[in-house]
Design a protein around this motif. Structure first.
Motif, PDB file in Angstrom:
ATOM      1  N   ASP A   1      29.871 153.586 160.294  1.00 46.90           N
ATOM      2  CA  ASP A   1      29.646 152.425 159.782  1.00 46.90           C
ATOM      3  C   ASP A   1      30.490 151.390 160.563  1.00 46.90           C
ATOM      4  OD1 ASP A   1      32.175 153.953 158.730  1.00 46.90           O
ATOM      5  OD2 ASP A   1      32.508 152.150 157.705  1.00 46.90           O
TER       6      ASP A   1
ATOM      7  N   ARG B   1      32.422 147.618 161.241  1.00 45.68           N
ATOM      8  CA  ARG B   1      33.501 146.602 160.323  1.00 45.68           C
ATOM      9  C   ARG B   1      33.626 145.503 161.333  1.00 45.68           C
ATOM     10  NH1 ARG B   1      36.755 151.338 158.697  1.00 45.68           N
ATOM     11  NH2 ARG B   1      38.196 150.619 160.406  1.00 45.68           N
TER      12      ARG B   1
ATOM     13  N   TYR C   1      38.203 137.025 142.012  1.00 47.15           N
ATOM     14  CA  TYR C   1      38.898 138.308 142.219  1.00 47.15           C
ATOM     15  C   TYR C   1      38.400 139.493 141.346  1.00 47.15           C
ATOM     16  CZ  TYR C   1      42.264 135.536 145.031  1.00 47.15           C
ATOM     17  OH  TYR C   1      42.969 134.976 146.170  1.00 47.15           O
TER      18      TYR C   1
ATOM     19  N   GLU D   1      35.412 139.695 140.491  1.00 49.94           N
ATOM     20  CA  GLU D   1      34.125 140.182 141.158  1.00 49.94           C
ATOM     21  C   GLU D   1      34.417 140.878 142.490  1.00 49.94           C
ATOM     22  OE1 GLU D   1      31.048 140.199 140.118  1.00 49.94           O
ATOM     23  OE2 GLU D   1      32.271 139.470 138.083  1.00 49.94           O
ATOM     24  N   PHE D   2      35.491 140.551 143.144  1.00 46.58           N
ATOM     25  CA  PHE D   2      35.898 141.144 144.685  1.00 46.58           C
ATOM     26  C   PHE D   2      36.209 142.389 144.351  1.00 46.58           C
ATOM     27  CE2 PHE D   2      39.444 142.084 147.670  1.00 46.58           C
ATOM     28  CZ  PHE D   2      38.747 142.102 148.507  1.00 46.58           C
TER      29      PHE D   2
ATOM     30  N   LYS E   1      34.943 144.906 142.357  1.00 49.91           N
ATOM     31  CA  LYS E   1      33.874 145.525 142.188  1.00 49.91           C
ATOM     32  C   LYS E   1      33.463 146.210 143.527  1.00 49.91           C
ATOM     33  CE  LYS E   1      32.888 143.445 137.853  1.00 49.91           C
ATOM     34  NZ  LYS E   1      31.944 142.750 136.991  1.00 49.91           N
ATOM     35  N   ILE E   2      33.683 145.389 144.720  1.00 46.98           N
ATOM     36  CA  ILE E   2      32.941 145.910 146.039  1.00 46.98           C
ATOM     37  C   ILE E   2      33.372 147.620 146.295  1.00 46.98           C
ATOM     38  CG2 ILE E   2      33.165 145.418 148.419  1.00 46.98           C
ATOM     39  CD1 ILE E   2      33.273 142.577 147.896  1.00 46.98           C
ATOM     40  N   TYR E   3      34.931 147.450 145.849  1.00 47.14           N
ATOM     41  CA  TYR E   3      35.614 148.880 146.056  1.00 47.14           C
ATOM     42  C   TYR E   3      35.336 150.002 144.956  1.00 47.14           C
ATOM     43  CZ  TYR E   3      37.411 145.828 149.612  1.00 47.14           C
ATOM     44  OH  TYR E   3      37.359 145.060 150.877  1.00 47.14           O
TER      45      TYR E   3
ATOM     46  N   ASP F   1      41.852 151.418 147.111  1.00 45.20           N
ATOM     47  CA  ASP F   1      41.066 150.653 147.860  1.00 45.20           C
ATOM     48  C   ASP F   1      40.953 149.244 147.305  1.00 45.20           C
ATOM     49  OD1 ASP F   1      40.497 152.757 149.477  1.00 45.20           O
ATOM     50  OD2 ASP F   1      38.613 153.067 148.762  1.00 45.20           O
ATOM     51  N   ALA F   2      40.678 149.143 146.055  1.00 43.05           N
ATOM     52  CA  ALA F   2      40.456 147.847 145.269  1.00 43.05           C
ATOM     53  C   ALA F   2      41.842 146.994 145.212  1.00 43.05           C
ATOM     54  CB  ALA F   2      39.845 148.053 143.868  1.00 43.05           C
TER      55      ALA F   2
ATOM     56  N   LYS G   1      43.923 140.165 150.126  1.00 41.45           N
ATOM     57  CA  LYS G   1      43.191 138.911 149.984  1.00 41.45           C
ATOM     58  C   LYS G   1      43.814 137.734 149.487  1.00 41.45           C
ATOM     59  CE  LYS G   1      38.445 137.446 148.369  1.00 41.45           C
ATOM     60  NZ  LYS G   1      37.973 136.982 149.747  1.00 41.45           N
TER      61      LYS G   1
END
Length: 417
Positions: free
Chosen positions: A39, A41, A159, A161-162, A164-166, A226-227, A234
């Protein structure tokens, strides 16, 4: 030329380097083009250049000292940058404090561990995570984030919502208006779900003060790490973080050491190697591979700079019986081990010196030295995040004649537009 047989692009010339050590070469150096099907990055490309060494009779600390000296010398001579001496941090401490095995130490935020505290609360979001196998609950205190002129409601929503990516389901928070006023001085939808003693303990453990905001992660340990680890970075890199001194604009290198040998693969219900299955365990940990794989620590080390892994390495297994133990822990049968790695196992039986090495990505090193945002900025003809070359429009379909020459038949063909 070999119908029905394939080459597989390995991630490293690891085993070949080891065989050179077995053969009597005590040093091997290479700068080589590598290709990886991984993957992508901002700091990773499918094609890159690697600086790679393998050495015999050097301990973990000696390899790190040699490579650190080289990197500091390169930064000084090529860019006029004097890197500080690299501190050493264990993997356990890095994950405990920052949720990352490559922490950005320029960000002055740390986790507060709350798992044990949350096991007895009635708020199921926290108690379920704290009591589940492999669960974790942490708080991230952001000084000044809840004060007037601090984080806006829009930033907090972003934040939520951010994360949730993880894999996080959401992001609970508490604004501390008056730390001394107990429940009445706290502002959050979750305050009503926590008792006074728990709230007081949260404030005490985090050291929260008036005007701070606390963000919470509660889930499986990996999701939380991770989150909330990504959230920490961030916030630190945000305009708010830089304005309020949460980001220290400096060079922040470190070594991360003492990685676990294995991690449990939930999907496959088996142990897998954290680095690779040829990494040596710490002295005295050999028998743990049979009895308690989760406690086995590896002689592995990563070089990190400003939150980016520059490279990694390890001391290798040089005894055939130890290598076979690793394969058994990974549920690789003796037959499969001989089929896939017989050349290595046979070589180790002849007697191999203790050996180890390390490799770094040259392109990633240049990216850091130049302050580039992406590795694509320092590579000629880089690929996109989908591994495409937009100049030559590769990858592209090939005609049936070419496929036939290569003895390849496509099972899944692109759908017609």
């Amino acid at each position: 030329m070999h119908d029905g047989s394939f080459f597989a692009l390995p991630q490293s010339p690891q085993l070949f380097k080891q065989l050179l050590m077995v053969a009597g070469y005590d040093r091997y150096y290479q700068i080589v083009k590598c290709f990886r099907d991984e993957d992508l990055r901002a700091d990773r490309q499918p094609e890159f250049t690697q600086i790679d060494i393998e050495t015999s009779f050097l301990a973990e600390e000696e390899i790190r000292e040699m490579f650190e000296g080289m990197i500091r010398n390169v930064f000084r001579n090529a860019a006029g940058i004097d890197l500080p001496v690299f501190p050493t941090m264990t993997y356990g401490d890095a994950m405990f404090k920052y949720g990352s095995d490559k922490p950005d130490l320029r960000v002055k935020l740390e986790f507060t561990e709350l798992t044990e505290l949350m096991k007895r609360v009635e708020f199921k979001v926290f108690s379920n995570a704290a009591t589940m196998a492999g669960g974790r609950v942490v708080a991230l205190r952001v000084p000044g984030g809840g004060a007037e002129g601090g984080m806006s409601r829009g930033e907090i929503d972003a934040y939520q919502e951010f994360v949730k990516i993880y894999g996080a389901k959401g992001l609970a928070y508490i604004k501390v208006n008056d730390a001394a006023a107990g429940r009445d001085g706290l502002q959050s939808p979750i305050v009503k779900n926590l008792d006074d003693n728990t709230l007081a303990e949260i404030i005490a453990r985090t050291g929260a003060r008036n005007g701070d905001i606390l963000f919470f992660g509660a889930d499986k340990e990996k999701v939380v790490n991770d989150a909330i680890g990504a959230l920490r970075v961030k916030i630190g890199h945000s305009a708010f973080g830089k304005k309020t001194g949460l980001f220290d604009d400096r060079w922040a290198p470190l070594w991360v050491v003492d990685f676990p040998m294995f991690e449990f693969d939930e999907e496959g219900q088996r142990w897998s190697a954290v680095h690779h299955p040829f990494t040596a365990p710490k002295d005295g940990h050999e028998d743990l591979m049979d009895t308690a794989p989760e406690k086995c620590i590896a002689k592995a080390y990563d070089m990190v700079l400003n939150g980016i892994e520059m490279g990694g390495g390890s001391v290798r297994i040089h005894r055939e019986e130890v290598q076979s133990k690793v394969f058994r822990a990974l549920k690789i049968s003796a037959e499969d081990a001989q089929l896939k790695f017989g050349f290595l196992l046979d070589a180790l039986q002849y007697g191999a010196p203790p050996h180890g090495g390390i490799a770094i990505g040259l392109d990633r090193l240049v990216m850091l030295m130049t302050g580039a945002e992406s590795i694509r900025d320092v590579i000629a003809f880089p690929k996109t995040q989908r591994a495409q070359d937009l100049l030559t429009q590769a990858p592209s379909p090939v005609d049936e004649k070419q496929l036939r020459e290569l003895h390849i038949k496509l099972r899944n063909t692109p759908q017609a537009a």
